[in-house]
Design an enzyme around this catalytic site. Structure first.
Site, short mmCIF file in Angstrom:
data_model
loop_
_atom_site.label_atom_id
_atom_site.label_comp_id
_atom_site.label_asym_id
_atom_site.label_seq_id
_atom_site.Cartn_x
_atom_site.Cartn_y
_atom_site.Cartn_z
N HIS A 1 -24.00 -56.71 -24.59
CA HIS A 1 -24.83 -56.36 -23.42
C HIS A 1 -25.44 -54.95 -23.55
O HIS A 1 -26.67 -54.81 -23.49
CB HIS A 1 -24.02 -56.52 -22.13
CG HIS A 1 -24.65 -55.88 -20.92
ND1 HIS A 1 -25.86 -56.29 -20.41
CD2 HIS A 1 -24.23 -54.84 -20.15
CE1 HIS A 1 -26.16 -55.53 -19.36
NE2 HIS A 1 -25.19 -54.64 -19.19
N HIS B 1 -23.89 -47.10 -21.17
CA HIS B 1 -24.08 -47.13 -19.72
C HIS B 1 -22.94 -47.74 -18.92
O HIS B 1 -22.75 -47.41 -17.75
CB HIS B 1 -25.42 -47.77 -19.34
CG HIS B 1 -25.42 -49.27 -19.32
ND1 HIS B 1 -25.68 -50.03 -20.42
CD2 HIS B 1 -25.16 -50.15 -18.32
CE1 HIS B 1 -25.61 -51.31 -20.11
NE2 HIS B 1 -25.29 -51.41 -18.84
N ASP B 2 -22.15 -48.64 -19.52
CA ASP B 2 -21.05 -49.25 -18.77
C ASP B 2 -19.68 -48.68 -19.13
O ASP B 2 -18.66 -49.14 -18.63
CB ASP B 2 -21.06 -50.77 -18.98
CG ASP B 2 -22.06 -51.47 -18.07
OD1 ASP B 2 -22.36 -50.92 -17.00
OD2 ASP B 2 -22.55 -52.56 -18.45
N GLU C 1 -17.87 -46.83 -16.16
CA GLU C 1 -17.55 -47.78 -15.10
C GLU C 1 -16.43 -48.75 -15.50
O GLU C 1 -15.53 -49.02 -14.73
CB GLU C 1 -18.81 -48.56 -14.73
CG GLU C 1 -18.50 -49.80 -13.92
CD GLU C 1 -19.30 -49.87 -12.66
OE1 GLU C 1 -20.49 -49.57 -12.75
OE2 GLU C 1 -18.74 -50.20 -11.61
N ASP C 2 -16.49 -49.24 -16.73
CA ASP C 2 -15.60 -50.34 -17.10
C ASP C 2 -14.42 -49.96 -18.00
O ASP C 2 -13.56 -50.79 -18.27
CB ASP C 2 -16.40 -51.44 -17.82
CG ASP C 2 -17.42 -52.08 -16.90
OD1 ASP C 2 -17.28 -51.90 -15.67
OD2 ASP C 2 -18.34 -52.76 -17.39
N ASP D 1 -31.17 -52.75 -17.81
CA ASP D 1 -29.89 -53.37 -17.50
C ASP D 1 -30.12 -54.60 -16.63
O ASP D 1 -29.60 -55.68 -16.88
CB ASP D 1 -29.03 -52.32 -16.76
CG ASP D 1 -27.61 -52.79 -16.51
OD1 ASP D 1 -27.12 -53.62 -17.30
OD2 ASP D 1 -26.99 -52.32 -15.53
MN MN Z 1 -24.78 -53.15 -17.54
#
Ligand code: MN
Length: 752
Positions: free
Chosen positions: A64, A89-90, A93-94, A156
């Site tokens: 992704h 980018h993630d 967050e993840d 995204d």
């Molecule tokens: Mn994303």
């Protein structure tokens, strides 16, 4: 062993490496400085951070971020900083890594962008309206900090839309709705044309799979015909351009399925009557940057020697670029076969901006002291900042205000001194006043358009010269909000009105306080409630406003009400808190046993609309009146009541964007027992007996129950609207087929 039987790790590593290599190749072919190392490092970091994680589709998560970086590089044309941020980018967050970790390894710029992206994750729309506006504000704030945040967010969203198939249907509607509601307009405003088109088409495909497929099929069926028209039309053009000695490329621009569908819906016409599906695009290479603009007009002059040019359809976006940076010359020419064909002429550089957006070519302000050259994008960002500086209490209002500015197309008007101003289409003299200066707006009493006196609500047209007349004694009037159309004007008017209101309210508060003291009454909630109730207000604020403005004068009756101990107040409050559940359609047999059924709605499973459930549990929305066979969905309210809307219903799109979690998919299972109201519009050339033929077919042959029929004949054109009852979409199809046989009737379409 077991894990490997599901996911072949070696195979997956190969896929990942291939995807990343493709990204690197694209980057190395771009005009950016070749900072390959940092991109490789970002990739390795992200790959290791997301190790073991998978997307809903089952593929490794890292694919992704790679795909997002690919879009950032290829479709938006951004460089290594953005590519790194896209790859990462993630991560915050993840995974367990923090923004500080990113900053330590990749520096402040990348970390700041990743931070911005993390803050706006989780969708623009939360469950509550306030949350929604907060998230949206965050998005706009980070955008005005560094526009790359929003550009990567776009990428995204685009990849999430491309992979929407693996989501559950209710999520699909929510995401598709949100995309159409806010991301596509934003992409448009930022000039990301190819992304905007793809977002719209993908949303359309999920919202109306059948209609999407039908338009696709029709496009394929008509392709050969378009190719012939294109070849014949462009052959003489090529000859001319060859003699000019200019490098060029001629392309077919085919209207996107979503745009076609949109036009069919708004103009109520079938596919066959959309005449601008084909446009011709000429992209030229200027030998010299100095002649880039004049080359464009020279090409146009050559073309107008071959084909007749439509006098009213010449659009000069060359000297007056659109607010999103778009530059081109649009002309409409008459082909030898008598069809109007739009030709878009633009240079290679203009073409890149048109497809990728302005932002990629936008100079970041670092160390740049040439600040005078304020581009259109900067101007727009400044407007956004102004709106953000002024806190709006109503979240939905705020969203609508911003949205106003996203899709507006532009006109040009002149100040009395001959200065050119860009304004959105359909704007009024009042909007113009506010666009120049808040003082001018708040004190204007009228305007002179082309030296003629007009009211403030007067709509402006391209080319108008506008002079604003002011008076110091003039104040902002509440009804102005009705004819202000730009976000800026609306926002200023509301802000001024609110400020004035607050002052009046404050005066009212003082009067109320004095009254309590004078009457020796306690200034407590219970007494306040009694007064609020007595004067039919919602709350204390409204009461104070009425007192302050002199509409309410406190007196003996108020004292009496406060000294009373009755429970009248409670009774009324109880009445007003009864939930609104479309009383009109509520079925008498809806008893408590139904409620238990309703509670069982599982948002992951589609609900079935049949004769029984439709009469007992579900409400058909008045706004779009769906009938069996339409693409529909259900909205579950707090009481568990389900309202059925058409998927394209504008009300539904709003609900989808704001109340995403309460969407349920719905499927029809009716058997031509129930009848539903529907509207048809018919148009044709009038003749004696036409109306008779129409009603004859409807009530005679088909035995359809007509509820209402309105007909208007103007200049020999017959226009009518028929409201009738049908069982389902099949009924409508056969009615339309029958009506098509009526001599003179040209178009028959369904309105709702
Ligand atoms: Mn994303």
């Amino acid at each position: 062993m077991e894990v490997n039987s599901i996911h072949d790790t070696n195979e997956e590593d190969k896929v990942i490496d291939l995807a990343f290599q493709h990204l690197l190749d694209t980057y190395m072919r771009s005009k950016h400085r070749k900072k390959k190392d940092v991109i490789v490092r970002a990739f390795n970091f992200a790959k290791q951070a997301h190790k073991g994680a998978r997307r809903r589709s089952g593929e490794p998560y890292i694919l992704h971020p790679i795909a997002v970086a690919q879009i950032v590089c290829e479709n938006i044309g951004l460089g290594s900083t953005s590519i790194c941020a896209a790859l990462l980018h993630d991560v915050v967050e993840d995974t367990d890594y923090s923004v500080e970790d990113i900053q330590n390894i990749f520096g402040q710029k990348v970390a700041m962008i990743v931070d911005g992206l993390t803050k706006i994750s989780g969708g623009i729309f939360g469950n509550h309206a306030s949350e929604q506006a907060e998230n949206f504000k965050k998005l706009l704030l980070t955008m005005s900090e560094d526009i790359r945040v929003i550009l990567i967010k776009m990428a995204d969203r685009l990849h999430n839309m491309r992979t929407l198939g693996s989501m559950i249907p209710s999520k699909q509607y929510k995401i598709a709705g949100e995309t159409l509601y806010i991301y596509a307009p934003l992409a448009h405003r930022l000039g990301l044309n190819s992304i905007k088109t793809e977002l719209e088409d993908l949303s359309f495909r999920y919202e109306h799979p059948e209609e999407y497929q039908q338009i696709q099929d029709q496009l394929i069926q008509t392709e050969a015909e378009r190719d012939t028209v294109f070849a014949e039309f462009t052959a003489p053009i090529r000859k001319k351009l060859d003699t000019m000695g200019i490098g060029y490329e001629i392309k077919q621009r085919v209207k996107s399925p979503y745009s076609i569908w949109n036009k069919m819906q708004t103009k109520h016409v079938p596919f066959e009557e959309i005449y601008d599906i084909l446009a011709v695009r000429i992209i030229y290479d200027s030998m010299d940057a100095k002649t880039e603009l004049t080359d464009c007009f020279n090409i146009y002059i050559q073309l107008s020697q071959i084909y007749e040019s439509h006098p009213e359809r010449l659009r000069d976006w060359i000297n007056h670029p659109k607010a999103n940076g778009y530059q081109a010359l649009h002309a409409t020419l008459m082909s030898k076969k008598g069809e109007w064909i739009e030709v878009q002429i633009r240079s290679r550089h203009m073409d890149e901006i048109a497809e990728q957006g302005f932002a990629a070519h936008w100079k970041y302000k670092e160390g740049d002291d040439n600040q005078n050259d304020e581009g259109e994008l900067d101007k727009w960002l400044k407007t956004i900042k102004e709106i953000l500086d002024d806190p709006q209490p109503n979240a939905i209002e705020f969203l609508e205000t911003i949205k106003l500015n996203l899709y507006a197309s532009e006109i040009f008007v002149f100040t009395p001194k001959g200065e050119l101003k860009t304004m959105p289409q359909n704007c009024t003299a009042l909007d113009f006043a506010f666009s120049i200066h808040t003082f001018l707006g708040s004190h204007c009493i009228g305007a002179k358009v082309n030296h003629k006196l007009v009211p403030l609500s007067h709509k402006l047209h391209s080319g108008d010269q506008v002079e604003i007349l002011t008076s110091k004694s003039q104040h902002v009037q509440p009804n102005w909000i009705e004819f202000a159309t730009t976000a800026k004007a609306k926002n200023k008017i509301l802000a001024i009105l609110r400020r004035e209101q607050r002052e009046i309210q404050k005066q009212g508060e003082d009067v109320l306080e004095d009254f309590f003291k004078l009457q020796n009454l306690e200034d407590n909630q219970s007494n306040l409630d009694k007064l609020v109730q007595l004067h039919d207000c919602h709350d204390k604020d409204e009461l104070c406003l009425l007192i302050g403005s002199g509409k309410v004068t406190l007196g003996d009756e108020d004292v009496r009400a406060m000294n009373q101990n009755g429970n009248k107040r409670n009774w009324k409050r109880l009445l007003t808190t009864i939930p609104f559940v479309n009383r009109k359609k509520e079925q008498p047999q809806a008893t408590s046993s139904d409620t238990t059924v309703l509670e069982k709605i599982d948002p992951k499973r589609p609900i079935t609309l049949n004769e029984d459930t439709l009469q007992r549990h579900y409400i058909i929305a008045d706004c779009c009146s769906p009938i069996p066979g339409d693409d529909v969905l259900g909205f579950v309210d707090e009481q568990g009541k389900v309202t059925i809307h058409k998927r394209q219903c504008s009300e539904a799109i709003k609900l989808k964007a704001s109340k995403g979690r309460s969407i349920v998919a719905a499927i029809w299972d009716t058997h031509k027992v129930l009848q539903f109201p529907t509207h048809l519009s018919v148009r044709g050339i009038d003749r004696i007996g036409l109306l008779h033929d129409v009603t004859d077919i409807l009530s005679g042959n088909l035995g359809v129950n007509i509820q209402k029929l309105t007909i208007e004949v103007k200049d020999g054109i017959f226009e009518g609207e028929i409201k009738l009852f049908v069982h389902d979409v099949d009924d409508i199809k056969s009615i339309m087929q029958q009506l098509k046989k009526v001599e003179g009737l040209r178009t028959i379409s369904r309105i709702s």
